[in-house]
Design an enzyme around this catalytic site. Structure first.
Site, PDB file in Angstrom:
ATOM      1  N   ASP A   1       4.696  -9.289   5.429  1.00  0.00           N
ATOM      2  CA  ASP A   1       5.179  -9.948   3.724  1.00  0.00           C
ATOM      3  C   ASP A   1       3.915 -10.250   3.439  1.00  0.00           C
ATOM      4  OD1 ASP A   1       6.135 -11.300   1.833  1.00  0.00           O
ATOM      5  OD2 ASP A   1       7.632 -11.882   3.324  1.00  0.00           O
TER       6      ASP A   1
ATOM      7  N   GLU B   1       2.297  -3.092   4.120  1.00  0.00           N
ATOM      8  CA  GLU B   1       3.498  -2.766   3.493  1.00  0.00           C
ATOM      9  C   GLU B   1       4.551  -3.316   3.940  1.00  0.00           C
ATOM     10  OE1 GLU B   1       6.131  -1.665   2.425  1.00  0.00           O
ATOM     11  OE2 GLU B   1       4.432  -0.611   0.914  1.00  0.00           O
TER      12      GLU B   1
ATOM     13  N   LYS C   1      -3.412   5.198  -3.651  1.00  0.00           N
ATOM     14  CA  LYS C   1      -4.338   4.161  -4.087  1.00  0.00           C
ATOM     15  C   LYS C   1      -5.366   3.389  -3.026  1.00  0.00           C
ATOM     16  CE  LYS C   1      -2.215   1.994  -8.274  1.00  0.00           C
ATOM     17  NZ  LYS C   1      -1.037   2.362  -7.768  1.00  0.00           N
TER      18      LYS C   1
ATOM     19  N   ALA D   1       1.047  -1.521  -0.536  1.00  0.00           N
ATOM     20  CA  ALA D   1       0.051  -0.017   0.462  1.00  0.00           C
ATOM     21  C   ALA D   1       0.981   0.819  -0.105  1.00  0.00           C
ATOM     22  CB  ALA D   1      -0.765   0.070   1.073  1.00  0.00           C
TER      23      ALA D   1
ATOM     24  N   CYS E   1       4.070  -0.256 -12.316  1.00  0.00           N
ATOM     25  CA  CYS E   1       4.636   0.323 -13.265  1.00  0.00           C
ATOM     26  C   CYS E   1       5.604   0.163 -14.296  1.00  0.00           C
ATOM     27  CB  CYS E   1       5.088   1.797 -12.824  1.00  0.00           C
ATOM     28  SG  CYS E   1       5.693   1.265 -11.332  1.00  0.00           S
TER      29      CYS E   1
END
Length: 284
Positions: free
Chosen positions: A132, A101, A83, A78, A203
């Site tokens: 994880d 995260e 988002k 995150a 990305c």
């Protein structure tokens, strides 16, 4: 010479250039020229003390995850939190969002984003953890109605603009990342409830981190289907930007900055878990 053997010989800026020019052919020069230009940032105003700026392509991906009837929502990777804000702003009043995260430092950035950018009545239903994601399925099987997985990736636009990272580039990094992406995606799939939705995004530019990861899921799990990534969530009350159009790939969608006013690169794919049998192989 096989492509895999050829890739082993590629490295650094020259290798980066050859690898991606082979992928994009005549389009590569225009795409590369768009990397240094200003990204198309959207100011997301969720009602907290501060606004948050994120790439409009990221907004387009996040608003594709349906949240209708979703009470348990997961943002698996995150940080830094853009988002998470999109999902939190759109979830139902009785829904809860778990934002995970793995990196402690990035988790702190995520906490700050949630604290500063969300109003209290929404913030109190967002829980931030540091685990994880590839291992979370062991304790959370079939626990979520909707999952967003924005996986760690090559992020070639940033590599291209950083001389140090560019000099260290090699195709082996793509292979390593695709393995990590698969571990996260397969974990997320196990955590998704039947009839639930999962949005996978990166990305990255390479199909090895995008469509090929999705292809592996489709091969392994018979209960995975691809959906058109329609806009399912409200965004007009939170940003003033128009969202960019996407280009279709084999399984998903891609927004590239040369044709999207600077937005992206961003790949995303929307999947639904049907109620049928899961793993299609003996090794689940």
């Amino acid at each position: 010479m096989k492509q895999s053997e050829k890739n082993k010989k590629l490295s650094g800026a020259a290798g980066f250039e050859e690898y991606y020019s082979n992928l994009f052919a005549d389009r590569w020069q225009a795409l590369k020229a768009a990397f240094p230009l200003e990204s198309d940032y959207a100011e997301w105003k969720a009602g907290g003390e501060k606004s948050y700026f994120l790439d409009s392509a990221s907004v387009r991906a996040a608003v594709s995850l349906p949240l209708k009837d979703a009470t348990d929502i997961l943002d698996l990777c995150a940080a830094p939190g853009g988002k998470t804000l999109v999902l939190a702003s759109n979830m139902a009043d009785d829904a809860n969002l778990l934002s995970n995260e793995r990196s402690p430092d990035r988790k702190n950035r995520l906490l700050n984003t949630v604290r500063d950018c969300l109003p209290e009545q929404i913030r109190e239903r967002v829980t931030v953890i540091c685990k994880d994601g590839a291992q979370m399925c062991r304790a959370n099987e079939s626990s979520f109605d909707a999952i967003l997985l924005d996986a760690p990736c090559s992020s070639e636009r940033h590599v291209f603009l950083d001389e140090k990272y560019l000099s260290e580039w090699s195709p082996s990094r793509i292979k390593t990342l695709s393995m990590a992406q698969w571990a996260l995606l397969s974990s997320a799939w196990r955590m998704l409830r039947p009839e639930g939705f999962l949005l996978y995004s990166t990305c990255a530019l390479s199909p090895d981190e995008n469509d090929n990861v999705i292809a592996k899921l489709l091969k392994k799990f018979k209960n995975a289907i691809i959906l058109e990534p329609e806009i399912s969530l409200n965004y007009s009350n939170f940003i003033s930007n128009e969202l960019p159009e996407y280009e279709k790939t084999e399984y998903g969608a891609q927004i590239l900055p040369d044709k999207a006013g600077g937005a992206g690169p961003l790949y995303f794919c929307l999947l639904k878990k049907t109620g049928g049998e899961g793993c299609s192989t003996s090794n689940c």
